[in-house]
Design an enzyme around this catalytic site. Structure first.
Site, PDB file in Angstrom:
ATOM      1  N   ASP A   1      -4.156   7.012  -1.801  1.00 49.87           N
ATOM      2  CA  ASP A   1      -4.264   6.718  -0.372  1.00 49.87           C
ATOM      3  C   ASP A   1      -2.909   6.434   0.265  1.00 49.87           C
ATOM      4  O   ASP A   1      -2.534   7.053   1.264  1.00 49.87           O
ATOM      5  CB  ASP A   1      -5.204   5.528  -0.147  1.00 49.87           C
TER       6      ASP A   1
ATOM      7  N   ARG B   1      -2.798 -12.513   0.411  1.00 44.17           N
ATOM      8  CA  ARG B   1      -2.439 -11.715   1.589  1.00 44.17           C
ATOM      9  C   ARG B   1      -1.369 -12.361   2.465  1.00 44.17           C
ATOM     10  O   ARG B   1      -0.434 -11.674   2.896  1.00 44.17           O
ATOM     11  CB  ARG B   1      -3.685 -11.384   2.415  1.00 44.17           C
TER      12      ARG B   1
ATOM     13  N   ASP C   1      -9.050  -7.196   4.535  1.00 43.25           N
ATOM     14  CA  ASP C   1      -7.599  -7.152   4.343  1.00 43.25           C
ATOM     15  C   ASP C   1      -6.840  -6.686   5.574  1.00 43.25           C
ATOM     16  O   ASP C   1      -5.737  -7.152   5.842  1.00 43.25           O
ATOM     17  CB  ASP C   1      -7.251  -6.257   3.149  1.00 43.25           C
TER      18      ASP C   1
END
Length: 413
Positions: free
Chosen positions: A16, A95, A124
């Site tokens: 990706d 994160r 996310d």
């Protein structure tokens, strides 16, 4: 490089983000690949080589493992952080650490854009972008999976594979697992694919950080975990005397022991911030051990009314972190209150690890509120037993009045 079209891309080396890297170059951007080392088992050299081969101007890989433990995991331990009572926030705590490192790179490289490969349905994207905007209010975020010109062009993995073949992007050499994974020093999460059916059992061999309980050692292991102001400061193995005192060393050792003894696996359905339920598998070996020990020493040393308030703050903190608001004023305030509550949370807890279980064996603290003489059944101390009668009567008043109300209601008075 042109500053006006410079973008820092969160890059993993997978299909990706490799396609996104090439696509961004097609759109006229100078791409700086970025990957934070937060303890995931990745081949960073191979990812860098691939990024440069695909056209990235450079790749920057900061090592943030220590700050991840000290500045994010440790506050999570102080807060007994668990979203919806079970998820220990391994991804959610990582994160903001990644976002901060990414913005630091963006500032250093004078990039006006950052980009990521998070999907439009998950948490996310929210966590990355809220962190980016909180730390760099003028930054612009490119989220390809939310752009019609991107997701209409790439409607599935077949389209990505075709694009990769056309642009010389190396395809995965091993079959893709029928689920997605996210790994860091704190945990590994598994979701999507065959796991999207909540009734489907986790496939054998899916877990990577922990052994199956049936394969865990028959011999239990005992350790002593010491805390100061709610933070782990040492761990000692009572079997072989192994001792760790630095934060990264402590957490890594807890992962090792937890993985060995099959500790920290959960299989849950949770509520994503964006408004849908999702099924996920998580394994958090070290965090599970430390959380159990911290809860115990906290109960031993905190006043009960402070603990009640603090428990509500724990829940609030967990939700703030899960939803991506680490850098918000409310989360900063919550963390400061929790940190203050930990002033006297000092002492040690002895723990037994055995086949998936964390068993508390004992605890001690110089700041304990436990008074052995006061609570003893054999020593009266300063406690006057007759006082309990009045205490009970006062507390019974409202119960008696409630009973009278129900009786009157039932009789129609």
């Amino acid at each position: 490089m042109s500053e006006s079209k410079r973008v820092v891309l969160a890059y993993s080396g997978g299909l990706d983000t490799s396609c996104i890297l090439v696509w961004l170059i097609e759109q006229g951007y100078d791409v700086i690949a970025f990957c934070a080392n937060i303890g995931q088992d990745d081949d960073f050299d191979a990812a860098k080589e691939k990024a440069l081969k695909l056209g990235a101007k450079k790749m920057i890989i900061p090592d943030v493992k220590s700050e991840f433990v000290e500045e994010f995991i440790w506050p999570g331990i102080q807060a007994n952080a668990a979203y919806e009572d079970r998820y220990l926030l391994g991804t959610a705590l990582a994160r903001p650490c990644i976002a901060r490192a990414m913005i630091k790179v963006a500032v250093g490289e004078k990039a006006q854009f950052v980009a990521h490969g998070a999907t439009g349905k998950g948490n996310d994207q929210i966590r990355f972008e809220l962190g980016a905007y909180a730390l760099h209010p003028t930054i612009k975020v490119i989220s390809p999976w939310r752009l019609p010109e991107f997701y209409n062009r790439f409607q599935g993995r077949a389209d990505l594979f075709k694009y990769a073949q056309e642009h010389g992007i190396d395809l995965p050499v091993t079959p893709k697992a029928p689920w997605s994974m996210d790994a860091n020093l704190m945990h590994i999460s598994y979701e999507s694919g065959v796991l999207e059916d909540p009734a489907t059992h986790a496939p054998p061999g899916i877990y990577q950080m922990t052994v199956d309980p049936e394969q865990a050692p028959e011999q239990a292991e005992k350790i002593v975990i010491s805390f100061k102001s709610g933070l782990p400061v040492s761990v000692k193995n009572l079997g072989d005397n192994t001792t760790k005192t630095d934060p990264l060393g402590i957490f890594s050792y807890m992962n090792e022991l937890g993985g060995k003894h099959a500790i920290g696996r959960i299989d849950i359905v949770e509520n994503r911030f964006i408004g849908m339920k999702s099924r996920g598998l998580y394994e958090t070996p070290g965090g599970t051990i430390l959380l159990a020990a911290h809860v115990d020493i906290e109960l031993f040393t905190l006043d009960k009314e402070v603990r009640k308030i603090k428990r509500n703050l724990d829940i609030t903190f967990s939700e703030q972190v899960y939803k991506g608001f680490w850098f918000s004023p409310e989360c900063e305030f919550t963390r400061s209150c929790i940190q203050k509550s930990q002033d006297h949370v000092t002492g040690s807890v002895t723990v037994k690890l055995y086949k998936g279980g964390v068993y508390i064996l004992g605890r001690e603290s110089p700041l304990s509120l436990y008074n052995a003489e006061l609570v003893s059944m054999d020593v009266q101390g300063d406690y006057e037993p007759t006082d309990a009668g009045g205490f009970i009567k006062i507390n019974a008043l409202r119960l008696q009045e409630y009973c009278r109300l129900r009786q009157n209601s039932a009789s129609g008075k």
